[in-house]
Each structure stands twice: as structure tokens, then as C-alpha cells.
Design an enzyme around this catalytic site. Structure first.
Site, PDB file in Angstrom:
ATOM      1  N   HIS A  46       0.865  -1.179   0.000  1.00 33.11           N
ATOM      2  CA  HIS A  46       0.000   0.000   0.000  1.00 33.11           C
ATOM      3  C   HIS A  46       0.894   1.219   0.000  1.00 33.11           C
ATOM      4  CE1 HIS A  46       0.785   0.503   4.331  1.00 33.11           C
ATOM      5  NE2 HIS A  46       0.671  -0.788   4.392  1.00 33.11           N
ATOM      6  N   ASP A  59       5.474  -2.692  12.486  1.00 30.19           N
ATOM      7  CA  ASP A  59       4.543  -2.511  11.365  1.00 30.19           C
ATOM      8  C   ASP A  59       3.696  -3.756  11.161  1.00 30.19           C
ATOM      9  OD1 ASP A  59       6.311  -4.245  10.114  1.00 30.19           O
ATOM     10  OD2 ASP A  59       6.517  -3.047   8.302  1.00 30.19           O
ATOM     11  N   LYS A  78      -6.507   6.572  -3.838  1.00 31.02           N
ATOM     12  CA  LYS A  78      -6.053   6.572  -2.440  1.00 31.02           C
ATOM     13  C   LYS A  78      -5.267   5.294  -2.119  1.00 31.02           C
ATOM     14  CE  LYS A  78      -7.298   8.090   2.034  1.00 31.02           C
ATOM     15  NZ  LYS A  78      -7.074   9.407   2.564  1.00 31.02           N
ATOM     16  N   ARG A  97     -14.525  12.414  13.961  1.00 30.54           N
ATOM     17  CA  ARG A  97     -13.108  12.573  13.615  1.00 30.54           C
ATOM     18  C   ARG A  97     -12.572  13.896  14.178  1.00 30.54           C
ATOM     19  NH1 ARG A  97     -12.143   9.895   8.733  1.00 30.54           N
ATOM     20  NH2 ARG A  97      -9.970  10.508   8.973  1.00 30.54           N
ATOM     21  N   ASP A 110     -10.301 -11.224   4.721  1.00 29.05           N
ATOM     22  CA  ASP A 110     -10.709 -11.166   6.128  1.00 29.05           C
ATOM     23  C   ASP A 110      -9.495 -10.963   7.020  1.00 29.05           C
ATOM     24  OD1 ASP A 110     -13.333 -11.693   5.384  1.00 29.05           O
ATOM     25  OD2 ASP A 110     -12.987 -13.860   5.440  1.00 29.05           O
ATOM     26  N   HIS A 166      12.902   0.586   6.818  1.00 33.29           N
ATOM     27  CA  HIS A 166      12.188   1.366   7.841  1.00 33.29           C
ATOM     28  C   HIS A 166      13.174   1.991   8.829  1.00 33.29           C
ATOM     29  CE1 HIS A 166       7.991   0.973   7.034  1.00 33.29           C
ATOM     30  NE2 HIS A 166       7.928  -0.335   7.169  1.00 33.29           N
ATOM     31  N   GLY A 204       0.940  -4.416  14.042  1.00 37.37           N
ATOM     32  CA  GLY A 204       0.242  -3.698  12.975  1.00 37.37           C
ATOM     33  C   GLY A 204      -0.949  -4.495  12.465  1.00 37.37           C
TER      34      GLY A 204
END
Lengths: 58, 590
Positions: free
Chosen positions: B12, B149, B37, B470, B250, B130, B187
């Protein structure tokens, strides 16, 4: 497109599934059983492999 | 000049970043250009932007570096799907397709996209990328590096000791000390509960954090049955409650619903609590409060786990400096506790600690660790994306037949805008280079008056069309931050990137209610060196109101990436209830 999909099914059911079932009989690859006191893997130092700093395996 | 292009993609938030002699000169996520996105595809547009920004099209870079090791990752995917056969047949078919069509050819794809021979494409493993993305962008010469992560190749959590001076003496190293392997991942644990709470995985994690503030952690004990923590900071997931290890669709198993006693939240169900919505139907409130309590419990367990990990990182390294990376480092509450509740004295977190940041980390790792060049770079701002000149902005405005006026004098522009904000207008603010990472930091922002309590609901419902719970963040002049929140001395750089949620001073809560989220705020500290125009706007607003604070939220609508170009900004302006749009010196009204 049908042929690659069939091939991946064949690979899955004829190779991956039996191999996975067999491995589960002798090991716990996903660590399904909780360890007693720690889940860390202790690492040593990690020097660049064989001096070929830029040709590391991918 | 040494030029290294870092690339991350295929999970992603695909991204590209360019370093010249170890200085990050350009970095951007693909989603900003493609308008999709979290776009995970090979970031061709972001690569083109990085190369064009330095005039390096057509093979001008020395190396292209991918942020993980694809074959190691493939081995993990196959081993995991084998270990969960025959439940994993659908996931195997999808994975086989993805690897066959795209991922196995990454070396050739990157070489072609950057215009270099394939032998100049390198690979750095995921957690090393990272770790490099935070330590090699930090001001520290030695630090403990904690990466938490979802998963890369196998690792999900690592602790490393890093060192590297700015005077070029000695080697720069990132030495791995401890790791945890898939599927035991904080994560993925958080993402599974994100899905249970009705939000999209790898997108809705912020919403869980926001929702948690409405609840109490009364399910902590139940949540701890799914994640067992150990005294040394490590943890173990009970896979009976999860599904991500054998399914692509899932994240959690039905056993989780049985454990919590309620089915997963329907994403279309409105969220209501007694305090926020006194008029909502009783059953809706009961369910809303149930899910808020689950969110609070998950957040509490996550924070406790990060704090325990940070303690272990300190015990192993003895360092006073902590560098955080990985998607979990976007959890500002956990970050603040990791600093407050451990012996670490200073903290650094880059503005894109998640997978996108791996692009910068991979490039910096090649530059300083593999090639051994000395460090000179500290990431003091996040403005690494594309900018548009006034002429280009005017072409876009004229093309859209927009009515606008130009205020060339910056002082007058800021004074004018401050006046509009004081009058309650909500402003789309588009300036300079776009931000690196998921936070808008005053260049692609929606700004408003934080003194107006009603502003929260208005912007959520009428302007961004997003959930009413939010929260919004305050942007505060750096010189005044200490009078609004505690704990700033140790966290000056992460606070520039909105990566810490800190308690608001009690005396300030009434002053800025629109950015007060139950007594806390995920603040942005604004400095004159990093963003002079935004700083000046805040000063103008302070002169009028005695409040050196603006409400700052990302310039996008729900489900869309943050705007990148003037056309994106105009399109968003046209589809929302924004009162005013400012593009560079051009002020657009309706």
C-alpha cells in the site's frame, strides 16, 4: 487466462497443501503455540554478505 | 553527485524518493498523482516527478533501490499459505496472480521506469529500510531504533542499534538486535480490530484512534486474550481470533466476535454516543458506546505494547535517543507514551513512518551504509513533493474560469486570510511543495478558526463529508507550543510532523475547543525555517485574536488523496462547502 488459474490450483492442491500439512506435523511454522517467556528472535550482527555490498540477494 | 532513487510499492502507499549526496531532494506518494487513495502500483508518476525535479530523466541516477527483498517475501507468502492450507486456496490464487503478473519482474520494471540497466537496481530488506528511514533522517549520531509494522519479508517488529556520525568518522551501521516474525504483528493486530470496527484496513486505523477517545477500555482483558505480552516487550497473537494469515479479504476470525459478544460493526451504521449525540436512538447509542469501548481497549493494549517494546529497546541499547518507524509509529498516542514512560530523552519519527517511508530509507541506506558516504542530512521538514509556479496556477484557474485576485505581497495575503479566518471562513490553503507522508502540514491544508466549537461538526459534515467523531489538529507557532502542551523539548521534530498526541494544557481547552479531543491534541508545531508563509499566517491570526493556533486538516474529501495540483484543489473546492481557496498568491472566492 483459464490456464494459469488452473495451473495455480494444481500447484496449490498437489504441492502446497500436502507440503503444508506435512510441515505442520513436524514443526509449528506460524508459532501457533504461545512461547513460555519470550517471542523474540535474537539476532547476531548483520555484516554485509561476502563483501559484495551492492550485490545482496533480492 | 551521487543520485539514489528509492522506491516502495505493491502493498500500500507506493512512493518514490530521490537522494543527492545523501540529501533527500524529492519524495512523493503515487496516490497524489494517480488520485487513487493508497495506490500500491509501481509508482511511475512519483518516479518521474523525482527524476524530473533533479533533471535526471533518462538514466541519470546511480542506483535504484527497492525497499524490500521480493524473493524472501515470496518465500514467506508461500510458507504461510502452505501452513494454513487448505483454507488459503483463494489467497494463494490471488497471490500467484500478483507475483506472476508483476512482482517477480520488479527489477526489470524499476530499471525501465528509471531508465537504468537492471544491474543498477538494488534491494534492501523491509525493516532495514524502515530503520534507515528514521535513523538516517534523524539528528542523532546513535540511537535505538524500534520498527513496528504489519509485515515485510518475515519481520513484524525489530529493535536495532544504529550509529553514524555527521563528521564522517567511522562507519554508519544499523545493527539488528531483536526481531519478531509474521504472523505475530502489532500492525496486523490493530488492522484486524480496525476491520472489526467497520473501517477499511490500511486506511481506517486513524479512525479507531479517534473513536477510542469516546470509550473506556472495559474490554482490555478480552483483547489481551488475542495478544499476549511478555515482560521483555515481545508479544504473541492467538491466531484463533485472526484470519489475515490465510485470507486476503478477512482480517479477523468469527471467534473474535464471539469473544467480544457482538458482531463486527456495519460500516454503514452511524456512530453515536450519549455525550456526542444526546438525541440518537438508544440502541444506536448502546452499540456506538460498545464499539468505542472496544476501540479504547485495542488502543490501550497497543500503547502498552509499544511502551514495553521501547523499554526493551532502551535496555538493549542504553541509548538516550529513540527512533521509531513502521506504520504503528503513526499512532501518536503510543508515540507520546513511549517517550513519556521510558528513559529515552529524545525521539525522532519521520513524517512517513509507514511503507511509503521505506523509499527514503532504502535510498539513505545505500548511500550511507552500503556506499559508506558520510551523513549530512536531517529531515527538518516534510515539504518534498511537487510545487506549481504562479503562472501554472493561473493557467489552471483561467482554464476553470475561476474568479480570483492576486495578492503578491505576502504580508497582505496573510493579513487578508487571517481576517477571513477570524470571521469564521473555512479556507483551502495550497502553497509550495506538497507534504511527504499522510499529514497535511500547512501546504495542502484546510484551515479554520479553532476557537469555534461548532467548527468540528461543520468541517466534518459539510466540507470533508466524513464521520462526525473525527478530530482535528491544531497548528501552533513553535514559540508558543510549550504553553499549550507538555513534553515538547524532547520531541521537536516529530511535533513538526503531527506525530504526537499530547495533553492540552487545562487552561487552553476553552480557548481552542475545535481542536480539543478529550483534552488531547495531535499538534503540529510550525517553525519559520520550515514553513515561513504558514508561520506568518499564524502570526497574523494571533495579532487579531491573541491565539497563535489554527485548525489544520488535510485538503481532501473523504476517501480521496490529499490534493496535489491546482486542478485537484479547484475540483475539491467545487465539490465542498469551503468558503475560500488560496493557491499561492491567488485568492479564489465563490
Amino acid at each position: 487466462m483459464a490456464r494459469p488459474a488452473l495451473l495455480s490450483r494444481l500447484v496449490y492442491f498437489l504441492i502446497v497443501t500436502p507440503a503444508g500439512l506435512a510441515s505442520r506435523l513436524v514443526t509449528d511454522p506460524l508459532h501457533r503455540h504461545a512461547p513460555a517467556s519470550s517471542n523474540w528472535i535474537v539476532a547476531g550482527s548483520s555484516p554485509p554478505p561476502d563483501g559484495a555490498r551492492l550485490r545482496q540477494p533480492w | 553527485v551521487s543520485a539514489v532513487l528509492g522506491v516502495s510499492c505493491f502493498f500500500h502507499d507506493a512512493a518514490a524518493a530521490l537522494t543527492l549526496d545523501g540529501v533527500v531532494v524529492a519524495a512523493a506518494e503515487e496516490e497524489r498523482f494517480s488520485r487513487r487513495k493508497h495506490d500500491a502500483r509501481l509508482p511511475r508518476r512519483a518516479i518521474r516527478y523525482c527524476l524530473e525535479s533533479a533533471g535526471l530523466e533518462g538514466g541519470g541516477v546511480d542506483y535504484v533501490v527497492f525497499y524490500e527483498k521480493p524473493l524472501r517475501k515470496l518465500r514467506r507468502v508461500v510458507a504461510t499459505l502452505a501452513a494454513t492450507a487448505p483454507r488459503s486456496s483463494a489467497a494463494f490464487a490471488a497471490a500467484a496472480r500478483a507475483w506472476r503478473d508483476e512482482r517477480l519482474w520488479i527489477r526489470a520494471s524499476l530499471a525501465e521506469a528509471a531508465g537504468v540497466p537492471a544491474e543498477r537496481v538494488l534491494f534492501v530488506d523491509h525493516h532495514t529500510s524502515h530503520a534507515a528511514s528514521t535513523f538516517l533522517a534523524s539528528p542523532f549520531e546513535e540511537a535505538a531504533v524500534l520498527t513496528v509494522d504489519g509485515v515485510g519479508e518475515w519481520s513484524t517488529t525489530t529493535i536495532a542499534a544504529a550509529s553514524g556520525t555527521f563528521d564522517g568518522i567511522g562507519d554508519t551501521t544499523i545493527r539488528l538486535l531483536r526481531s519478531q516474525s509474521f504472523p505475530h504483528s502489532l500492525g496486523l493486530f490493530y488492522s484486524a480490530f480496525t476491520a472489526y470496527l467497520g473501517f477499511e484496513v490500511n486506511d481506517g486505523e486513524y479512525k479507531v484512534m479517534g473513536m477510542a477517545a469516546y470509550g473506556a477500555p472495559r474490554f482490555e482483558e478480552a483483547v489481551r486474550r488475542t495478544l499476549r505480552g511478555y515482560d521483555d516487550g515481545s508479544f504473541w497473537l492467538d491466531l484463533d481470533y485472526f484470519a489475515f494469515h490465510h485470507s486476503l479479504s478477512d482480517s479477523f476470525a468469527p471467534a473474535l466476535e464471539e469473544l467480544l459478544g457482538e458482531l463486527a460493526r456495519d460500516p454503514s451504521e452511524p456512530f453515536a454516543t450519549r455525550s456526542a449525540d444526546p438525541d440518537a436512538p438508544g440502541e444506536l447509542v448502546r452499540r456506538g458506546e460498545f464499539y468505542a469501548d472496544v476501540a479504547a481497549s485495542v488502543q490501550k493494549v497497543t500503547e502498552d505494547t509499544v511502551v514495553a517494546l521501547a523499554h526493551e529497546a532502551h535496555r538493549l541499547t542504553g541509548s538516550r535517543n529513540l527512533c521509531l518507524a513502521g506504520g504503528v509509529a503513526l499512532n501518536g498516542l503510543a508515540n507520546a507514551r513511549a517517550l513519556r514512560e521510558t528513559p529515552f530523552e529524545r525521539i525522532f519519527i519521520p513524517p512517513a513512518p509507514g511503507d511509503a517511508g521505506g523509499a527514503i530509507g532504502a535510498a539513505l541506506y545505500v548511500e550511507h551504509v552500503l556506499l559508506g558516504r558520510p551523513r549530512s542530512y536531517v529531515m527538518r521538514h516534510a515539504y518534498l513533493g511537487k510545487s506549481w509556479s504562479t503562472d501554472e496556477i493561473r493557467v489552471a484557474l483561467d482554464g476553470a474560469s475561476a474568479s480570483y485576485r492576486i495578492i503578491d505581497d505576502e504580508e497582505r495575503l496573510c493579513e487578508t486570510l487571517a481576517g477571513e479566518l477570524e470571521r469564521g471562513r473555512v479556507v483551502g490553503w495550497f502553497q509550495g511543495r506538497s507534504e511527504w507522508g499522510p499529514r497535511a502540514l500547512g501546504n495542502r491544508s484546510i484551515l479554520a478558526d479553532p476557537r469555534d466549537r461548532a467548527m468540528t461538526r461543520r468541517i466534518n459534515e459539510k466540507i470533508k463529508y466524513r464521520e462526525p467523531f473525527r478530530p482535528f489538529a491544531p497548528a501552533i507557532l513553535e514559540r508558543d507550543v510549550a504553553s499549550y502542551v507538555d513534553g515538547m523539548e524532547a520531541a521537536q521534530l516529530p511535533a513538526r510532523f503531527m506525530l504526537l498526541v499530547l495533553p492540552l494544557a487545562e487552561s487552553r481547552r476553552e480557548q481552542i475547543p475545535a481542536v480539543d479531543h478529550f483534552g488531547t491534541a495531535r499538534l503540529q508545531s510550525v517553525t519559520p525555517d520550515a514553513n515561513p508563509r504558514f508561520y506568518r499566517l499564524l502570526e497574523s491570526f494571533e495579532r487579531r485574536t491573541d491565539v497563535p493556533v489554527l485548525l489544520n486538516t488535510s485538503f481532501n474529501l473523504r476517501g480521496e488523496p490529499i490534493v496535489n495540483s491546482p486542478s485537484d484543489a479547484l475540483s475539491t473546492f467545487a465539490r465542498s462547502d469551503l468558503d475560500l481557496l488560496v493557491l499561492g498568491p491567488c485568492v479564489v472566492s465563490r
